[in-house]
Design an enzyme around this catalytic site. Structure first.
Site, short mmCIF file in Angstrom:
data_model
loop_
_atom_site.label_atom_id
_atom_site.label_comp_id
_atom_site.label_asym_id
_atom_site.label_seq_id
_atom_site.Cartn_x
_atom_site.Cartn_y
_atom_site.Cartn_z
N ASP A 78 -10.34 -22.95 -52.24
CA ASP A 78 -10.44 -22.34 -53.39
C ASP A 78 -9.31 -21.42 -54.06
O ASP A 78 -8.71 -20.69 -53.47
CB ASP A 78 -11.68 -21.91 -53.70
N GLU A 135 -14.71 -20.23 -51.42
CA GLU A 135 -14.99 -18.91 -50.63
C GLU A 135 -15.11 -17.69 -51.44
O GLU A 135 -15.81 -16.71 -51.07
CB GLU A 135 -13.41 -18.68 -49.76
N GLU A 136 -14.45 -17.71 -52.61
CA GLU A 136 -14.51 -16.64 -53.50
C GLU A 136 -15.69 -16.56 -54.19
O GLU A 136 -15.99 -17.35 -55.27
CB GLU A 136 -13.07 -16.71 -54.35
N ARG A 175 -9.80 -7.45 -34.77
CA ARG A 175 -10.71 -6.40 -34.14
C ARG A 175 -11.90 -6.88 -33.91
O ARG A 175 -12.69 -7.72 -34.56
CB ARG A 175 -10.77 -4.98 -34.88
N HIS A 361 -5.20 -11.29 -55.12
CA HIS A 361 -5.90 -11.31 -56.33
C HIS A 361 -4.88 -10.69 -57.32
O HIS A 361 -5.55 -10.71 -58.69
CB HIS A 361 -7.27 -10.53 -56.23
#
Ligand SMILES: [Zn+2]
Ligand SMILES: [Zn+2]
Length: 390
Positions: A78, A135-136, A175, A361
């Protein structure tokens, strides 16, 4: 020949796919054109395609050999509601929509890896290529899980990747443990009593009480959170009133809260609710609080983080893989998949400076096509390492 050298041969293809997708951005659950492209390419590579999970999701399955093992590789499809300010040839052709987070690149590099893996077949087991929508903001990853992603397409582990502007090209970061924050939203409606602005004693002012609530919310992090733990409470909207001489009936305050573990997240929810209603009550008003838990904390498992770092090191050398990559208070809906399956989420450098340093963004951001070679090579190495030939 090293995987990366073979993947280099697909660099132009990946850049062309990526730029085409970039020019035609689609937002949450509307990624039809993008999904068509993905499905068509996977089929061309000889990969089984399943469509329709979470509306526009696409899952490709490639089984080689006899091993009963499977892993999932996930990309997002997306774009965002951002008006693109770039002027290059592949800039968005849809006003107000833009691939400002690089999901065009994520899609292209997973397709590149799929092409490589389908051609070379140097592994034993099953790879699931998971292309998720939304996803957003809209948690397409959660919807895919709810639609039965891992029941229909079982995997032992699932892996995700995101580009990172500012991280040099050819570097990776990962991580173990909490890597990205939970993201919650709240809406506080302060109900008072409207009055003439010249006669405030005849009303109950929701603006003044709302302002106290905004200030009071700053105590959640500064006074209620253990200082060695991370948390954010940001008020992002305050709406009240329509007239200079009228004290309104109500005020609405909205914002977001972030945390890197569940206990802190629980505490924040309780404190936001308690502070808002307590402050309102103190002034004879009421506060209605809607606290909406959106994305959970993204937690990388120890073992898959090691697998992930090993695959990245095979591409760029161990010295270019930061295995203590700092966590961020941003959030990611891949966290939903990691609640269902063990796995890891890695960052690939998008580069520094004009090429890849512009933050995600931003209306001038662009995915760096040079990063796709590293990303696709990582996916390919991961499969060859985790599903080794017997
Ligand atoms: Zn984003
Ligand atoms: Zn993103």
């Amino acid at each position: 020949m090293p995987v990366k050298e073979e993947i280099e041969a697909f660099a132009e293809d990946m850049a062309a796919w990526r730029r085409d997708i970039h020019a035609h951005p689609e937002t949450a659950f509307e990624e039809r054109r993008t999904a068509d492209i993905v499905a068509e390419k996977l089929a061309t590579f000889g990969i089984d395609v399943h469509r329709g999970l979470a509306k526009t999701g696409v899952v490709g399955t490639l089984s080689v050999g006899t091993a009963n093992r499977a892993i999932g590789l996930r990309a997002d499809l997306d774009a965002l509601d951002v008006l693109e300010e770039n002027e290059f040839a592949h800039a968005s052709t849809i006003p107000g929509k833009m691939h400002a987070c690089g999901h065009d690149g994520h899609t292209a590099m997973l397709l590149g890896a799929a092409k490589y893996l389908a051609e070379t077949r140097r592994f034993d087991g099953t790879v699931r290529f998971i292309f998720q929508p939304a996803e957003e903001n809209e948690a397409g990853g959660r919807v895919m899980c709810e639609d039965g992603l891992f029941d229909l397409f079982p995997v032992e582990a699932v892996y995700g990747m995101h580009n990172q502007p500012g991280l040099p090209l050819g570097k990776f970061g990962v991580r173990a443990g909490a890597a990205m924050a939970s993201a919650d939203m709240f809406t506080i409606t302060v109900h008072g009593k409207g009055s003439h602005a010249a006669h405030p004693h005849q009303g109950a002012d929701p603006i003044l009480t709302g302002a106290e609530i905004v200030a009071g919310l700053q105590r959640v992090v500064s006074r209620s959170t253990n200082p060695v733990q991370a948390a954010v409470v940001s008020v992002t909207q305050f709406h009240a009133g329509t007239n200079m001489n009228v004290i309104p009936e109500s005020a609405t305050i909205k914002g977001t809260c972030r945390a890197l573990n569940r206990e802190v997240q629980d505490m924040i929810e309780a404190r936001v609710t308690q502070l808002a209603s307590g402050i309102a009550t103190a002034h004879g008003l009421t506060a209605e609080v809607i606290y909406d838990r959106r994305y959970p904390v993204l937690v990388n498992s120890e073992e898959e983080t090691l697998c992930s770092a090993r695959a990245a090191a095979a591409v760029v050398g161990v010295e270019n893989v930061d295995t203590d990559h700092p966590p961020t208070m941003g959030s990611e809906d891949f966290a939903w998949m990691l609640l269902e399956r063990t796995g890891a989420y890695i960052r690939v450098g998008n580069g520094e400076g004009v090429d890849g340093g512009c933050v995600v963004h931003n209306s001038r951001y662009d995915f760096n096509d040079k990063a796709a070679v590293y990303g696709a090579s990582y996916w390919a190495e991961l499969v060859e390492q985790e599903l080794p030939l017997g």
